[in-house]
Design a protein around this motif. Structure first.
Motif, PDB file in Angstrom:
ATOM      1  N   ARG A  21       0.822  -1.213   0.000  1.00  0.00           N
ATOM      2  CA  ARG A  21       0.000   0.000   0.000  1.00  0.00           C
ATOM      3  C   ARG A  21       0.861   1.270   0.000  1.00  0.00           C
ATOM      4  NH1 ARG A  21      -5.157   1.359   0.613  1.00  0.00           N
ATOM      5  NH2 ARG A  21      -5.881  -0.753   0.995  1.00  0.00           N
ATOM      6  N   GLY A  27      -4.651   4.828  -3.881  1.00  0.00           N
ATOM      7  CA  GLY A  27      -5.551   3.863  -4.517  1.00  0.00           C
ATOM      8  C   GLY A  27      -5.787   4.155  -5.980  1.00  0.00           C
ATOM      9  N   GLY A  58     -10.743 -11.236  -1.673  1.00  0.00           N
ATOM     10  CA  GLY A  58     -10.955 -10.220  -0.630  1.00  0.00           C
ATOM     11  C   GLY A  58      -9.647  -9.748  -0.014  1.00  0.00           C
ATOM     12  N   GLU A  59      -8.657 -10.614   0.039  1.00  0.00           N
ATOM     13  CA  GLU A  59      -7.339 -10.221   0.576  1.00  0.00           C
ATOM     14  C   GLU A  59      -6.680  -9.151  -0.295  1.00  0.00           C
ATOM     15  OE1 GLU A  59      -5.085 -13.791   0.880  1.00  0.00           O
ATOM     16  OE2 GLU A  59      -6.388 -14.670   2.431  1.00  0.00           O
ATOM     17  N   HIS A  60      -7.034  -9.136  -1.612  1.00  0.00           N
ATOM     18  CA  HIS A  60      -6.507  -8.120  -2.531  1.00  0.00           C
ATOM     19  C   HIS A  60      -7.536  -7.009  -2.777  1.00  0.00           C
ATOM     20  CE1 HIS A  60      -2.964 -10.549  -3.679  1.00  0.00           C
ATOM     21  NE2 HIS A  60      -3.769 -11.580  -3.434  1.00  0.00           N
ATOM     22  N   PHE A  61      -8.624  -6.989  -1.978  1.00  0.00           N
ATOM     23  CA  PHE A  61      -9.687  -5.970  -2.039  1.00  0.00           C
ATOM     24  C   PHE A  61     -10.353  -5.937  -3.417  1.00  0.00           C
ATOM     25  CE2 PHE A  61      -6.441  -4.536   0.993  1.00  0.00           C
ATOM     26  CZ  PHE A  61      -7.191  -4.524   2.168  1.00  0.00           C
ATOM     27  N   ASN A  63     -13.836  -7.492  -5.393  1.00  0.00           N
ATOM     28  CA  ASN A  63     -15.135  -8.152  -5.221  1.00  0.00           C
ATOM     29  C   ASN A  63     -15.372  -9.154  -6.349  1.00  0.00           C
ATOM     30  OD1 ASN A  63     -15.793  -6.799  -2.890  1.00  0.00           O
ATOM     31  ND2 ASN A  63     -16.867  -5.135  -3.967  1.00  0.00           N
ATOM     32  N   THR A  77     -13.046  -3.954  -8.951  1.00  0.00           N
ATOM     33  CA  THR A  77     -12.190  -3.316  -7.945  1.00  0.00           C
ATOM     34  C   THR A  77     -13.045  -2.499  -6.977  1.00  0.00           C
ATOM     35  OG1 THR A  77     -11.868  -1.448  -9.442  1.00  0.00           O
ATOM     36  CG2 THR A  77     -10.201  -3.186  -9.486  1.00  0.00           C
ATOM     37  N   THR A  78     -12.465  -2.171  -5.822  1.00  0.00           N
ATOM     38  CA  THR A  78     -13.144  -1.357  -4.801  1.00  0.00           C
ATOM     39  C   THR A  78     -12.286  -0.124  -4.493  1.00  0.00           C
ATOM     40  OG1 THR A  78     -12.070  -2.629  -3.045  1.00  0.00           O
ATOM     41  CG2 THR A  78     -14.237  -3.395  -3.778  1.00  0.00           C
ATOM     42  N   LYS A  79     -12.768   0.686  -3.586  1.00  0.00           N
ATOM     43  CA  LYS A  79     -12.020   1.889  -3.183  1.00  0.00           C
ATOM     44  C   LYS A  79     -10.738   1.538  -2.429  1.00  0.00           C
ATOM     45  CE  LYS A  79     -16.017   4.960  -2.936  1.00  0.00           C
ATOM     46  NZ  LYS A  79     -16.852   5.816  -2.055  1.00  0.00           N
ATOM     47  N   LYS A  80     -10.738   0.362  -1.779  1.00  0.00           N
ATOM     48  CA  LYS A  80      -9.564  -0.045  -0.998  1.00  0.00           C
ATOM     49  C   LYS A  80      -8.470  -0.699  -1.852  1.00  0.00           C
ATOM     50  CE  LYS A  80     -12.017  -0.817   3.351  1.00  0.00           C
ATOM     51  NZ  LYS A  80     -12.362  -1.819   4.382  1.00  0.00           N
ATOM     52  N   THR A  81      -8.790  -1.046  -3.098  1.00  0.00           N
ATOM     53  CA  THR A  81      -7.811  -1.725  -3.970  1.00  0.00           C
ATOM     54  C   THR A  81      -6.653  -0.783  -4.270  1.00  0.00           C
ATOM     55  OG1 THR A  81      -9.665  -2.892  -4.988  1.00  0.00           O
ATOM     56  CG2 THR A  81      -7.552  -3.051  -6.102  1.00  0.00           C
TER      57      THR A  81
END
Length: 354
Positions: A21, A27, A58-61, A63, A77-81
């Protein structure tokens, strides 16, 4: 001064540092997604292992959604990816699951040093029968050829339908693709397996790394053993002429040429009868000859005169006499007649005295 060969080679055991990160704290700007369809027979398996797929992604953010009505899998992808390449690996994961690769193997695609390659082989061969034969040649007896290829390339290979799915390091995937395409071009995989085995042994020697390996690798030549069968009847092309062929003679023309046309009906019939009788006489003659073959005596062999016994060998009379004397001295079997009579007389005297 540093040697150029050392700069080109990667040191043993070197690995690229993991993407964290801290490398991308803000992100991703946009949401990206990939979807793929899966066949009906994979529905039950995907339904069972889908919680594990969601946990791994989920470990790589990332869905993951499974649509059983449409028969599709979607990853977003999500906002946390934070890893931009995570969505590409997730796309490859659902592709492998759709191509009948088990989840335990497909999850390995999320690792940094592992990639996948899906080779389409359905359109490489025209005939369906030859395609099935060559695909079976890739598998080998009881999967032995495929297992050998897996051990040499450090890749997992899955042959399913019209595709070959491979999962492993980049160098191994390159070799797998070459072997699969060569097999579909009617080159047996055992040739490529032999070269891979030699390369594996050569790579262990540090001195040979910077040298060419062509002198060590075998060179296989294609041999067309089967020759084309020559036809029994060869059609020879005639020379081209602009003029048409001459018109064939009719029956009337033939009769006019031989003079039969001008004969009367009685004469024509008489001629026909004579021809028939001549044919019958020939047939009778041939038949009689065949019957007479049985009565023809076979050829006798010439009599060979017996050779007179050679009287060159001289008979040794004295040697024969000695053999006879020696034979008389030996007591063989029963006693001579004179001795038997003497024994009988002695026995009778003894009885009288008693």
């Amino acid at each position: 001064t540093v040697d150029e060969s050392e700069l080109l080679t990667v040191p043993d055991g070197w690995k690229e540092p993991a993407f964290t990160r801290e490398d991308n704290p803000k992100g991703l700007l946009e949401e990206s997604s990939f979807a793929t369809l899966f066949p009906k027979y994979r529905e039950a398996y995907l339904k069972e292992c889908w919680p594990l797929v969601q946990k791994a992604l989920g470990e790589h953010f990332v869905n993951a959604t499974l649509d059983l009505i449409e028969g599709s899998m979607t990853v977003t992808t999500t906002k946390k990816t934070f890893d931009p390449y995570a969505i590409i690996r997730a796309r490859d994961l659902i592709k492998l699951l759709a191509r009948s690769v088990p989840f335990e193997q497909a999850v390995r695609i999320l690792q940094d040093d592992i990639a996948c390659d899906i080779i389409k082989i359905g359109s490489l061969v025209r005939k369906r029968d030859t395609f099935i034969k060559r695909r079976g040649r890739l598998l080998g007896p009881k999967g032995s050829t495929l297992k050998a290829l897996e051990l040499l390339t450090n890749c997992y290979i899955m042959v399913q339908g019209n595709t070959v799915s491979a999962l492993g390091p980049f160098s191994g995937l390159k070799e797998v693709r070459k072997v699969v395409l060569d097999t579909m071009k009617n080159i047996h995989p055992i040739y490529n397996i032999k070269t891979l085995m030699i390369k594996r042994e050569l790579s262990k020697d540090p001195e040979l790394r910077s040298q060419s390996w062509e002198r060590f690798l075998p060179k296989f030549k294609r041999k067309n053993l089967k020759k084309r069968k020559e036809p029994k009847k060869k059609n020879t092309k005639k020379e081209y002429t602009p003029f048409p062929p001459p018109q064939p003679e009719s029956q009337v023309d033939k009769e006019l040429a031989s003079g039969e046309y001008f004969l009367k009906e009685r004469q024509k019939k008489r001629k026909q009868v004579q021809e028939i009788k001549a044919k019958q006489a020939d047939a009778v003659k041939k038949r009689q000859e065949e019957r007479n073959k049985a009565f023809i005596p076979p050829k006798e062999k010439p009599v060979v005169k017996a050779k007179k016994a050679s009287t060159e060998k001289k008979i040794d009379i004295e040697a024969i006499k000695e053999k006879v004397k020696n034979a008389k001295k030996k007591k063989l079997g029963a006693l001579p007649v004179e001795e038997v009579k003497l024994k009988m007389a002695v026995d009778e005297k003894k009885k009288k005295k008693k």
